[in-house]
Write an enzyme that holds these catalytic residues in place. Structure first.
Site, PDB file in Angstrom:
ATOM      1  N   ASP A  18     -10.772   1.929  -4.193  1.00  0.00           N
ATOM      2  CA  ASP A  18     -10.442   3.343  -3.973  1.00  0.00           C
ATOM      3  C   ASP A  18     -11.028   4.277  -5.022  1.00  0.00           C
ATOM      4  O   ASP A  18     -10.862   5.493  -4.911  1.00  0.00           O
ATOM      5  CB  ASP A  18      -8.915   3.529  -3.954  1.00  0.00           C
ATOM      6  CG  ASP A  18      -8.285   3.021  -2.678  1.00  0.00           C
ATOM      7  OD1 ASP A  18      -8.908   3.176  -1.609  1.00  0.00           O
ATOM      8  OD2 ASP A  18      -7.183   2.466  -2.738  1.00  0.00           O
TER       9      ASP A  18
ATOM     10  N   GLU B 103       1.432  -0.191  -4.923  1.00  0.00           N
ATOM     11  CA  GLU B 103       0.310   0.693  -5.199  1.00  0.00           C
ATOM     12  C   GLU B 103       0.876   2.039  -5.625  1.00  0.00           C
ATOM     13  O   GLU B 103       1.329   2.835  -4.810  1.00  0.00           O
ATOM     14  CB  GLU B 103      -0.591   0.890  -3.979  1.00  0.00           C
ATOM     15  CG  GLU B 103      -1.833   1.705  -4.365  1.00  0.00           C
ATOM     16  CD  GLU B 103      -2.456   2.494  -3.221  1.00  0.00           C
ATOM     17  OE1 GLU B 103      -3.547   3.052  -3.428  1.00  0.00           O
ATOM     18  OE2 GLU B 103      -1.836   2.577  -2.143  1.00  0.00           O
TER      19      GLU B 103
ATOM     20  N   ASP C  98       0.827  -1.203   0.000  1.00  0.00           N
ATOM     21  CA  ASP C  98       0.000   0.000   0.000  1.00  0.00           C
ATOM     22  C   ASP C  98       0.866   1.259   0.000  1.00  0.00           C
ATOM     23  O   ASP C  98       1.986   1.261   0.511  1.00  0.00           O
ATOM     24  CB  ASP C  98      -0.880  -0.034   1.251  1.00  0.00           C
ATOM     25  CG  ASP C  98      -1.957   1.022   1.269  1.00  0.00           C
ATOM     26  OD1 ASP C  98      -2.664   1.150   0.259  1.00  0.00           O
ATOM     27  OD2 ASP C  98      -2.100   1.710   2.295  1.00  0.00           O
TER      28      ASP C  98
END
Length: 787
Positions: free
Chosen positions: A616, A551, A522
């Site tokens: 997201d 990410e 992340d």
């Protein structure tokens, strides 16, 4: 003639009075941009304000509610304006500016003597200053194309030690001199810092109508290059184009060069990018054969109702920080969003449906039948929220999801079906409600911030940077991007690095040893590069064929030098393909995707996590305006999935997309999967189409392993691509128009004499004529032709 002279004299007489009312630009030479959801928060040239006399002006065409900030390219604090309580721009505003638009408008940004700013939106009235045209024929005749070996060889990303040849052509002797300028790029954080340092200026040798130069790139890195050319009339920059790349600060999709006068501010030069990676850079061989199924576990399937979070239950999963969780009465309800009148409390991310690992295990056969062979899970480790990015224990499965043994069983059962499991976590921040931090005293004493007080004796104290001179607990530590539920870790702390990856039983190793096939990491840009370099070394030592996925949302070239990641979540692909399937130009999509083909090493390009929906961002169906016309939105989704399944990289199916789940921004993009036995109505026809397209990908190795060439054709609606794997070819063609389209393309030489090309989806064969192929594509459709 007399009237013209009199008019000119009258205008001149007014000029001094007008000039007297004008003021110097209050922000100096800085350029301010509108940066928001309508342009992926980029500093786009078309959204740059122009200063005129007493204010900054921008003409904007937009519809509906928009959120944005006003800022320079660097998001400099002194030049970044958020919204204040009155909705006006201010340097101290942390929120977004919000305005309603209904077509074409002029925005006027003015500053009072005290420095306060006012933004007004009105009808379009501003006439921008037109750019000064270049009339220098020698400059206009200069040519370079980064995708043609006639101008640059070899093509694309290359290993360190590669010698590259550069050629600029033009009209000589008008084109007098050419200099190849090579610089090394520095990019840190989420693109906050971007700069170039000089490496070489090479005078190019004149050879007939061309200038030529050679350069050996000895060190890994991302480089910038451009050409300074000189004519009798001036000095110019032969540089990258002005294409906007989704999410990416730097403009330019590469390919054919553009010419502009040499700017006084060299930051305005648009560099071509050149990736130079480590010679031994390897990506796991299985990565290019992956089809991901991407799951938000809390919303996929409830396989064990005994572990469901319940208000007042007294177990860890029954509490959210210092209060009860919220429990949905039925599986197919909408997720709660506070302050919307849905009956929920004021907290975000504390509502639960009961999804768990047992549910995933129960549905592995379904996932296999869909055609997926890798399972990407958003975090499953103990955490109070429903999303689990606020880690409370990196080495324990959240009790609402099951146990560590359940994770091992999931990996083992998945492996029996040929499915790999990729977990996710953040090594950038933890949860405020964790034994590491312990803000709410839900854990035994020993956290770094027990009960909201700094605990210097904590074994975790060095993991965080505290401000001891602050009295307000909220200001004593840094929350990631200001979110105080997510205390940001000091990634340079040796004890944190040991826990994360150095120790034999580190977080990284712990789950690899229990069956994980790799890691998705992340918010990778917020973690220092040297952290990722060490992390990769440790991970590959433990499990050499483990896959590493970052990410990142922007051009991720810096992560593909062989020392950090194998792959990334390909948000550039997502936006390019969704916009194309929604009706935008095929040329625009091709420009964004061609940048990646050129900038990324082939081994990483073939392993990219090619997304359409994510937890997201709004789901694909929402992007296609599902509320206005659901049937049309699903046709557009089919086109996007067709392109996804026939393009290099790893197609990624976000759970529920395959049966028609829609939804906008968080939390509605995290809705439960509509299982029929839970009262849902999955779209079985859409599911069958997804299965047909994943099967097509698995049946044709050329779609997974074939080398992608430059587009054979790109216009407003149709894109035709060619793939080659040895002697096998595949042509893929898509049409995003609501009407049939016919195009004629020249085939590569190896295909020119083919008697026919087979339709991989079962249609009649297509026959080239004289080295060309004429294709008719139905509305919102695609073709795969093979030989």
């Amino acid at each position: 003639m007399l009237k013209t002279t009199a008019l000119l004299a009258a205008l001149l007489s007014l000029a001094p009075a007008y000039a007297a009312d004008c003021k110097p630009a209050p922000l100096g030479s800085a350029t301010i941009y509108l940066r928001g959801g309508l342009n992926n928060w980029s500093a786009a040239d078309e959204h740059a304000f122009e200063y005129r006399c007493d204010a900054y002006f921008l003409n904007l065409k937009a519809t509906g509610a928009q959120e944005f900030k006003l800022a320079d390219e660097d998001w400099s604090p002194a030049l970044t304006f958020g919204g204040d309580a009155d909705g006006q721009p201010t340097r101290t505003g942390t929120g977004n500016l919000k305005r309603e638009f209904s077509g074409e408008h002029t925005l006027r940004l003015a500053f009072a003597p005290d420095g306060s700013a006012r933004l007004k939106v009105g009808p379009k009235t501003f006439n921008p200053t037109p750019p000064q045209p270049i009339t220098d024929r020698a400059a206009l005749g200069a040519r370079f194309d980064s995708r043609s070996v006639a101008f640059k060889a070899p093509f694309g990303a290359q290993p360190a030690g590669t010698e590259m040849a550069f050629t600029v052509t033009g009209d000589r002797p008008g084109l007098k001199r050419a200099t190849l300028v090579i610089e090394r790029r520095h990019l840190s954080g989420n693109q906050e810092q971007l700069s170039y340092e000089p490496v070489a200026r090479i005078t190019m040798a004149a050879q007939g109508s061309a200038f030529k130069a050679i350069h050996v790139f000895t060190d890994t890195g991302v480089y910038g290059y451009w050409f300074e050319i000189e004519t009798d009339q001036g000095v110019y920059a032969l540089q990258n184009n002005k294409d906007t790349i989704y999410w990416t600060r730097e403009k330019g999709s590469m390919g054919a060069a553009s010419i502009e006068r040499l700017p006084s501010n060299m930051n305005r030069v648009r560099r071509y990018r050149q990736t130079i990676h480590a010679p031994g850079f390897e990506v796991p061989t299985w990565a290019k054969d992956v089809v991901y199924y991407y799951v938000f576990p809390e919303r996929f399937r409830n396989g064990d109702k005994a572990n469901d979070p319940r208000p007042g239950g007294g177990r860890p999963q029954d509490r959210y920080q210092d209060r009860d969780v919220e429990r949905h009465a039925t599986w197919n309800e909408k997720p709660f969003k506070p302050n919307t009148g849905d009956g929920s409390d004021a907290l975000f991310n504390n509502d639960f449906f009961g999804g768990d690992l047992a549910g995933l295990i129960d549905k592995l056969d379904y996932i296999k039948s869909l055609g997926a062979n890798a399972l990407y899970l958003t975090p499953v480790f103990r955490a109070p929220s429903n999303h689990k990015y606020d880690a409370a224990d990196y080495k324990q499965i959240d009790p609402a999801f099951g146990t560590n043994a359940d994770f091992e069983r999931l990996c083992a059962e998945a492996a029996k079906r040929g499915i790999r499991v990729i977990p996710d976590t953040s090594l950038n921040h933890v949860g405020a409600d964790s034994p590491y931090f312990n803000r709410f005293n839900n854990f035994p004493a020993g956290g770094a911030f027990d009960g909201g007080k700094i605990n210097a004796a904590s074994p975790y104290a060095t993991w965080f940077k505290f401000k001891t001179d602050e009295t307000d607990p909220d200001n004593q530590f840094q929350g990631w991007v200001g979110v105080k539920d997510l205390p940001e870790l000091d990634k340079n702390a040796p004890s944190w690095r040991a826990y994360a990856y150095r120790d034999a039983d580190s977080v990284t190793n712990y789950w690899l040893d229990r069956g994980a096939a790799g890691w998705r990491m992340d918010v990778a840009p917020w973690v220092p590069d040297d952290f990722w370099r060490e992390w990769r070394t440790a991970l590959k030592a433990r499990k050499p064929d483990a896959l590493t996925v970052a990410e990142t949302w922007f051009d991720a070239s810096k992560y593909f030098l062989g020392d950090m990641f194998d792959s990334t979540m390909n948000y550039i692909f997502r936006n390019a393909v969704l916009d194309y399937a929604a009706g935008k130009s095929a040329r625009q999509m091709a420009a964004n995707l061609e940048l990646l083909r050129e900038a990324y090493p082939p081994q990483a390009f073939s392993a990219l996590m090619n997304l359409l929906s994510t937890h997201d961002q709004p789901r694909a169906l929402h992007h296609f305006d599902e509320d206005a016309d659901l049937a049309l939105a699903k046709r557009r989704l089919r086109l996007a999935v067709f392109f996804q399944m026939t393009y290099p990289g790893a197609p990624t199916i976000y759970y529920g997309d395959e049966v028609g789940v829609g939804g906008g921004d968080d939390p509605f993009n995290r809705a439960p999967y509509p299982w029929a036995d839970e009262g849902g109505t999955p779209d079985e026809t859409l599911l069958a189409d997804f299965k047909r397209l994943t099967k097509l990908r698995h049946d044709l190795p050329v779609l997974r392993h074939g080398t992608l060439r430059a587009p054979l054709h790109a216009d407003d609606h149709v894109l035709v691509l060619a793939r080659q794997d040895g002697h096998t070819w595949a042509l893929t063609a898509t049409n995003n128009s609501l009407k049939p389209r016919t195009v004629s393309v020249r085939l590569p030489a190896s295909l020119a004499d083919a008697p026919q090309l087979a339709d991989a989806l079962g249609g009649p064969a297509w026959r080239p004529r004289a080295g060309r192929l004429t294709l008719t594509l139905q509305a919102l459709s695609g073709l795969v032709l093979t030989r």
